[in-house]
Design a protein around this motif. Structure first.
Motif, mmCIF file in Angstrom:
data_model
loop_
_atom_site.group_PDB
_atom_site.id
_atom_site.type_symbol
_atom_site.label_atom_id
_atom_site.label_comp_id
_atom_site.label_asym_id
_atom_site.label_seq_id
_atom_site.Cartn_x
_atom_site.Cartn_y
_atom_site.Cartn_z
ATOM 1 N N PHE A 90 -8.378 5.385 1.748
ATOM 2 C CA PHE A 90 -8.504 6.728 2.317
ATOM 3 C C PHE A 90 -7.692 6.860 3.606
ATOM 4 C CE2 PHE A 90 -12.967 7.060 0.288
ATOM 5 C CZ PHE A 90 -12.431 7.573 -0.881
ATOM 6 N N ALA A 91 -7.581 5.743 4.347
ATOM 7 C CA ALA A 91 -6.844 5.761 5.611
ATOM 8 C C ALA A 91 -5.341 5.595 5.414
ATOM 9 C CB ALA A 91 -7.366 4.658 6.524
ATOM 10 N N GLY A 92 -4.896 5.388 4.168
ATOM 11 C CA GLY A 92 -3.468 5.286 3.883
ATOM 12 C C GLY A 92 -2.856 3.932 4.160
ATOM 13 N N LEU A 93 -3.685 2.884 4.227
ATOM 14 C CA LEU A 93 -3.136 1.541 4.431
ATOM 15 C C LEU A 93 -2.367 1.103 3.187
ATOM 16 C CD1 LEU A 93 -5.220 1.657 6.773
ATOM 17 C CD2 LEU A 93 -5.660 -0.764 6.353
ATOM 18 N N SER A 94 -1.408 0.220 3.373
ATOM 19 C CA SER A 94 -0.619 -0.277 2.254
ATOM 20 C C SER A 94 -1.489 -1.136 1.333
ATOM 21 C CB SER A 94 0.549 -1.121 2.758
ATOM 22 O OG SER A 94 0.074 -2.338 3.326
ATOM 23 N N CYS A 95 -1.000 -1.361 0.111
ATOM 24 C CA CYS A 95 -1.735 -2.191 -0.845
ATOM 25 C C CYS A 95 -1.946 -3.599 -0.291
ATOM 26 C CB CYS A 95 -0.991 -2.258 -2.174
ATOM 27 S SG CYS A 95 -0.938 -0.689 -3.068
ATOM 28 N N GLN A 96 -0.922 -4.133 0.362
ATOM 29 C CA GLN A 96 -1.015 -5.483 0.921
ATOM 30 C C GLN A 96 -2.047 -5.538 2.046
ATOM 31 O OE1 GLN A 96 2.716 -7.067 2.261
ATOM 32 N NE2 GLN A 96 1.840 -9.018 2.943
ATOM 33 N N GLU A 97 -2.013 -4.558 2.943
ATOM 34 C CA GLU A 97 -2.982 -4.513 4.041
ATOM 35 C C GLU A 97 -4.400 -4.353 3.506
ATOM 36 O OE1 GLU A 97 -0.738 -2.397 7.788
ATOM 37 O OE2 GLU A 97 -1.098 -1.182 6.002
ATOM 38 N N THR A 98 -4.541 -3.494 2.504
ATOM 39 C CA THR A 98 -5.861 -3.258 1.925
ATOM 40 C C THR A 98 -6.412 -4.500 1.274
ATOM 41 O OG1 THR A 98 -5.388 -0.913 1.557
ATOM 42 C CG2 THR A 98 -7.128 -1.902 0.212
#
Length: 224
Positions: A90-98
């Motif tokens: 929801f916060a728009g973090l990248s797939c890697q960060e998530t």
């Protein structure tokens, strides 16, 4: 520091209250206003009167996570991985960060083995820890637990106790009926009839409650 000034909301009336960094347990008899106080601190409810500031910032402009008392109210997605990842997405973090954040929080709470489970197959205690992981995945400034421990077993309660260690979360606020859990907190707030009757270190609050003859502390605690 969390500061409450001239707060009035439903049964709660708090002229002045400061909550230090660390874990704070809110205790009191049924109807004393525990949940209302937590809602005001978290920004879920705007008080009829007064102000709340978290390190000088209003709650709604602060990263605050809330876990409710009912396990199923916390679950939105069909798989544990998607549930825990949802705040990051929801916060728009990248797939890697998530993915990194999900792995870290689940490892910390000991639930990596649940990541590929369907949330509908989880027990109440497992849903509670998944909700906790979801609340923590974006590293909130404040985590609020509303009677979260009511349906958890001793092993799961240990997950909460670990959160009370330094650097786990800047502010942890929780209301509980479990006086053993409350005693581990850095600070206790004792409410009665919507007013703060005692606030401070657990041992000091317990002594004051017993000395001044307030309602029995152990039996019948709970509710909002």
């Amino acid at each position: 520091m969390i500061t409450l000034t001239q707060i009035s909301q439903r049964v709660v009336n708090v002229p002045d209250l400061s909550i230090d960094v660390g874990a704070t347990a809110v205790i009191g008899p049924n109807g004393s206003g525990k949940t209302t106080l937590l809602e005001v601190c978290a920004g879920l409810t705007i008080p009829t009167q007064g102000t709340v500031l978290i390190d000088g910032t209003p709650p709604r402009k602060t990263e605050v996570a809330w876990v409710s008392s009912a396990p199923d109210r916390n679950i939105l997605f069909s798989t544990v991985r998607d549930e825990v990842a949802s705040p990051c997405r929801f916060a728009g973090l990248s797939c890697q960060e998530t993915e990194s954040a999900v792995e870290q929080v689940c490892d910390r709470l000991g639930i990596t083995h649940l990541l590929d489970r369907l949330t509908r197959t989880l027990s109440g205690g497992e849903k509670g820890v998944v909700a906790l992981a979801t609340a923590l995945v974006k590293r909130p400034t404040m985590l609020v637990l509303d009677e979260f421990d009511a349906y958890l077993d001793h092993q799961t309660l240990a997950s909460i106790t670990r959160l009370m260690q330094p650097a786990s979360v800047r502010y942890l606020l929780f209301c509980t009926q479990n006086m053993a859990l409350a005693s581990v907190a850095d600070q206790i707030i004792f409410l009665k009839d919507g007013q703060v009757q005692a606030s401070g270190r657990p041992e000091d609050v317990f002594d004051q409650v017993e000395t001044e003859g307030f309602c029995p502390l152990f039996p019948g605690m709970g509710g909002a």
